[in-house]
Design a protein around this motif. Structure first.
Motif, PDB file in Angstrom:
ATOM      1  N   ARG A  63      43.576  72.215-114.002  1.00  0.00           N
ATOM      2  CA  ARG A  63      43.830  71.266-113.380  1.00  0.00           C
ATOM      3  C   ARG A  63      42.815  70.537-112.448  1.00  0.00           C
ATOM      4  O   ARG A  63      43.186  69.416-111.847  1.00  0.00           O
ATOM      5  CB  ARG A  63      45.172  71.524-112.327  1.00  0.00           C
ATOM      6  CG  ARG A  63      46.159  72.100-113.243  1.00  0.00           C
ATOM      7  CD  ARG A  63      47.407  72.509-112.698  1.00  0.00           C
ATOM      8  NE  ARG A  63      47.744  71.543-111.654  1.00  0.00           N
ATOM      9  CZ  ARG A  63      48.502  71.765-110.471  1.00  0.00           C
ATOM     10  NH1 ARG A  63      48.725  73.018-110.215  1.00  0.00           N
ATOM     11  NH2 ARG A  63      48.822  70.637-109.686  1.00  0.00           N
ATOM     12  N   GLU A 123      47.751  75.690-105.278  1.00  0.00           N
ATOM     13  CA  GLU A 123      48.674  74.859-106.045  1.00  0.00           C
ATOM     14  C   GLU A 123      48.983  73.425-105.252  1.00  0.00           C
ATOM     15  O   GLU A 123      48.650  72.402-105.489  1.00  0.00           O
ATOM     16  CB  GLU A 123      49.699  75.128-106.600  1.00  0.00           C
ATOM     17  CG  GLU A 123      49.694  76.276-107.840  1.00  0.00           C
ATOM     18  CD  GLU A 123      49.249  75.601-108.944  1.00  0.00           C
ATOM     19  OE1 GLU A 123      49.600  74.156-109.290  1.00  0.00           O
ATOM     20  OE2 GLU A 123      48.408  76.334-109.786  1.00  0.00           O
ATOM     21  N   LEU A 127      46.910  69.725-105.585  1.00  0.00           N
ATOM     22  CA  LEU A 127      48.012  68.570-105.988  1.00  0.00           C
ATOM     23  C   LEU A 127      47.453  67.647-104.750  1.00  0.00           C
ATOM     24  O   LEU A 127      47.442  66.337-105.041  1.00  0.00           O
ATOM     25  CB  LEU A 127      49.550  69.054-105.556  1.00  0.00           C
ATOM     26  CG  LEU A 127      50.348  67.850-105.759  1.00  0.00           C
ATOM     27  CD1 LEU A 127      50.423  67.273-107.071  1.00  0.00           C
ATOM     28  CD2 LEU A 127      51.876  68.070-105.230  1.00  0.00           C
ATOM     29  N   GLN A 170      50.210  57.310-112.724  1.00  0.00           N
ATOM     30  CA  GLN A 170      50.034  58.862-112.440  1.00  0.00           C
ATOM     31  C   GLN A 170      50.280  59.355-111.044  1.00  0.00           C
ATOM     32  O   GLN A 170      50.808  60.575-110.768  1.00  0.00           O
ATOM     33  CB  GLN A 170      48.508  59.073-112.826  1.00  0.00           C
ATOM     34  CG  GLN A 170      48.120  58.877-114.227  1.00  0.00           C
ATOM     35  CD  GLN A 170      46.467  58.916-114.460  1.00  0.00           C
ATOM     36  OE1 GLN A 170      45.889  59.119-113.455  1.00  0.00           O
ATOM     37  NE2 GLN A 170      46.150  58.885-115.513  1.00  0.00           N
ATOM     38  N   HIS A 172      52.557  58.241-108.706  1.00  0.00           N
ATOM     39  CA  HIS A 172      54.115  58.226-108.793  1.00  0.00           C
ATOM     40  C   HIS A 172      54.374  59.621-109.470  1.00  0.00           C
ATOM     41  O   HIS A 172      55.299  60.466-108.999  1.00  0.00           O
ATOM     42  CB  HIS A 172      54.552  57.097-109.506  1.00  0.00           C
ATOM     43  CG  HIS A 172      56.226  56.914-109.113  1.00  0.00           C
ATOM     44  ND1 HIS A 172      56.603  56.799-108.235  1.00  0.00           N
ATOM     45  CD2 HIS A 172      57.233  57.500-109.975  1.00  0.00           C
ATOM     46  CE1 HIS A 172      58.048  56.827-108.185  1.00  0.00           C
ATOM     47  NE2 HIS A 172      58.436  57.321-109.330  1.00  0.00           N
ATOM     48  N   LYS A 173      53.975  59.887-110.685  1.00  0.00           N
ATOM     49  CA  LYS A 173      54.486  61.281-111.440  1.00  0.00           C
ATOM     50  C   LYS A 173      54.006  62.515-110.368  1.00  0.00           C
ATOM     51  O   LYS A 173      54.839  63.142-110.204  1.00  0.00           O
ATOM     52  CB  LYS A 173      53.831  61.270-112.709  1.00  0.00           C
ATOM     53  CG  LYS A 173      54.139  60.310-113.683  1.00  0.00           C
ATOM     54  CD  LYS A 173      53.986  60.569-115.058  1.00  0.00           C
ATOM     55  CE  LYS A 173      54.326  59.602-116.053  1.00  0.00           C
ATOM     56  NZ  LYS A 173      53.529  59.484-117.273  1.00  0.00           N
ATOM     57  N   LEU A 174      52.765  62.447-110.121  1.00  0.00           N
ATOM     58  CA  LEU A 174      52.402  63.453-108.967  1.00  0.00           C
ATOM     59  C   LEU A 174      53.162  63.600-107.914  1.00  0.00           C
ATOM     60  O   LEU A 174      53.556  64.869-107.399  1.00  0.00           O
ATOM     61  CB  LEU A 174      50.823  63.210-108.510  1.00  0.00           C
ATOM     62  CG  LEU A 174      49.844  63.793-109.436  1.00  0.00           C
ATOM     63  CD1 LEU A 174      48.487  63.423-109.077  1.00  0.00           C
ATOM     64  CD2 LEU A 174      50.119  65.274-109.818  1.00  0.00           C
ATOM     65  N   ASN A 176      56.270  62.526-107.284  1.00  0.00           N
ATOM     66  CA  ASN A 176      57.573  63.151-107.662  1.00  0.00           C
ATOM     67  C   ASN A 176      57.756  64.406-108.252  1.00  0.00           C
ATOM     68  O   ASN A 176      58.800  65.232-107.873  1.00  0.00           O
ATOM     69  CB  ASN A 176      58.390  62.197-108.797  1.00  0.00           C
ATOM     70  CG  ASN A 176      58.445  60.892-108.226  1.00  0.00           C
ATOM     71  OD1 ASN A 176      58.958  60.747-106.967  1.00  0.00           O
ATOM     72  ND2 ASN A 176      58.617  59.876-109.088  1.00  0.00           N
ATOM     73  N   ARG A 177      56.681  65.021-108.686  1.00  0.00           N
ATOM     74  CA  ARG A 177      56.676  66.566-109.034  1.00  0.00           C
ATOM     75  C   ARG A 177      56.345  67.445-107.883  1.00  0.00           C
ATOM     76  O   ARG A 177      56.603  68.595-108.237  1.00  0.00           O
ATOM     77  CB  ARG A 177      55.427  66.618-110.128  1.00  0.00           C
ATOM     78  CG  ARG A 177      55.639  67.684-111.006  1.00  0.00           C
ATOM     79  CD  ARG A 177      54.764  67.773-112.003  1.00  0.00           C
ATOM     80  NE  ARG A 177      53.200  68.034-111.622  1.00  0.00           N
ATOM     81  CZ  ARG A 177      52.099  67.883-111.981  1.00  0.00           C
ATOM     82  NH1 ARG A 177      52.357  67.371-113.496  1.00  0.00           N
ATOM     83  NH2 ARG A 177      50.994  67.953-111.358  1.00  0.00           N
ATOM     84  N   SER A 178      55.567  66.929-106.949  1.00  0.00           N
ATOM     85  CA  SER A 178      55.342  67.873-105.663  1.00  0.00           C
ATOM     86  C   SER A 178      56.432  68.390-104.869  1.00  0.00           C
ATOM     87  O   SER A 178      57.630  67.483-104.741  1.00  0.00           O
ATOM     88  CB  SER A 178      54.470  67.192-104.669  1.00  0.00           C
ATOM     89  OG  SER A 178      55.344  66.030-104.065  1.00  0.00           O
ATOM     90  N   PRO A 179      56.346  69.671-104.812  1.00  0.00           N
ATOM     91  CA  PRO A 179      57.540  70.327-103.865  1.00  0.00           C
ATOM     92  C   PRO A 179      57.805  69.621-102.423  1.00  0.00           C
ATOM     93  O   PRO A 179      58.819  69.713-102.079  1.00  0.00           O
ATOM     94  CB  PRO A 179      57.228  71.635-103.567  1.00  0.00           C
ATOM     95  CG  PRO A 179      55.664  71.833-104.260  1.00  0.00           C
ATOM     96  CD  PRO A 179      55.318  70.587-104.864  1.00  0.00           C
ATOM     97  N   LYS A 181      56.535  66.193-100.167  1.00  0.00           N
ATOM     98  CA  LYS A 181      55.803  64.708-100.548  1.00  0.00           C
ATOM     99  C   LYS A 181      54.549  64.736 -99.766  1.00  0.00           C
ATOM    100  O   LYS A 181      54.294  65.378 -98.606  1.00  0.00           O
ATOM    101  CB  LYS A 181      56.704  63.852-100.064  1.00  0.00           C
ATOM    102  CG  LYS A 181      58.032  63.836-100.870  1.00  0.00           C
ATOM    103  CD  LYS A 181      57.773  63.152-102.121  1.00  0.00           C
ATOM    104  CE  LYS A 181      59.115  63.104-102.875  1.00  0.00           C
ATOM    105  NZ  LYS A 181      59.400  63.321-104.286  1.00  0.00           N
TER     106      LYS A 181
END
Length: 183
Positions: A63, A123, A127, A170, A172-174, A176-179, A181
């Motif tokens: 990553r 992680e 991120l 990209q 936006h996806k990151l 929204n995926r993050s635990p 914000k």
């Protein structure tokens, strides 16, 4: 009794006594102010040095994209860590110029107990660094867009708009995926 001292010497000494002697004030050097990105990069490498093991590094390493770390010294240390877990050789391969940085990062206070805590913290940092990288890239593309708009270069302009949209998606996806914000 008469002294063998000239009047000029006496006058000079009296002038010295009359002038207040002020010791020169040494300016204290201002501490270097680090950006959030620089602090996160150092913290990431410190965590990997102190709490990292092969499974954590194998999980995180893919990553870590190019240009994620802006500090070349930290990038080099990361490559040495990856090589260590692949070949189990580290100390003999470390250039002498990196040793003070590695020592400082190894001694950095990282108050995480278990490897699970360290893994989730690593992680989170990766991120956040990826989000910062995407934002930097978006700023670069936006400035190029402004420049090309002024010149009226239509073909390059559409390519840059597409690139900006890809980076935006990209990001936006990151986010929204993050635990939690990342701002």
């Amino acid at each position: 009794t008469e002294l063998a001292v000239s009047n000029e010497a006496i006058i000079r000494q009296m002038e010295k006594l009359q002038k207040p002697s002020i010791a020169p004030v040494k300016e204290t050097p201002k501490p270097k102010v680090f950006s959030r990105g620089e602090v996160l990069e150092e913290y990431l490498i410190a965590l990997l040095l102190q709490k990292g093991d092969k499974p954590i590094l194998e999980k995180v390493h893919p990553r870590l994209e190019a240009n994620l770390l802006t500090n070349p010294v930290l990038e080099r240390i990361l490559h040495l860590l990856v090589a260590f877990y692949e070949k189990q050789v580290f100390v003999s391969d470390v250039p002498k110029g990196l040793i003070p940085t590695i020592d400082r990062l190894y001694l950095l206070d990282v108050d995480l107990g278990s490897n699970n805590e360290a893994s989730s913290e690593i992680e989170r940092i990766v991120l956040e660094l990826r989000v910062m990288l995407l934002r930097r890239r978006m700023e670069e593309v936006a400035s190029l867009l402004k420049e090309k708009e002024k010149k009226g270069d239509g073909e390059t302009l559409s390519n840059l708009e597409e690139k900006f949209n890809q980076l935006s998606n990209q990001l936006h996806k990151l986010l929204n995926r993050s635990p939690q914000k990342t701002s």
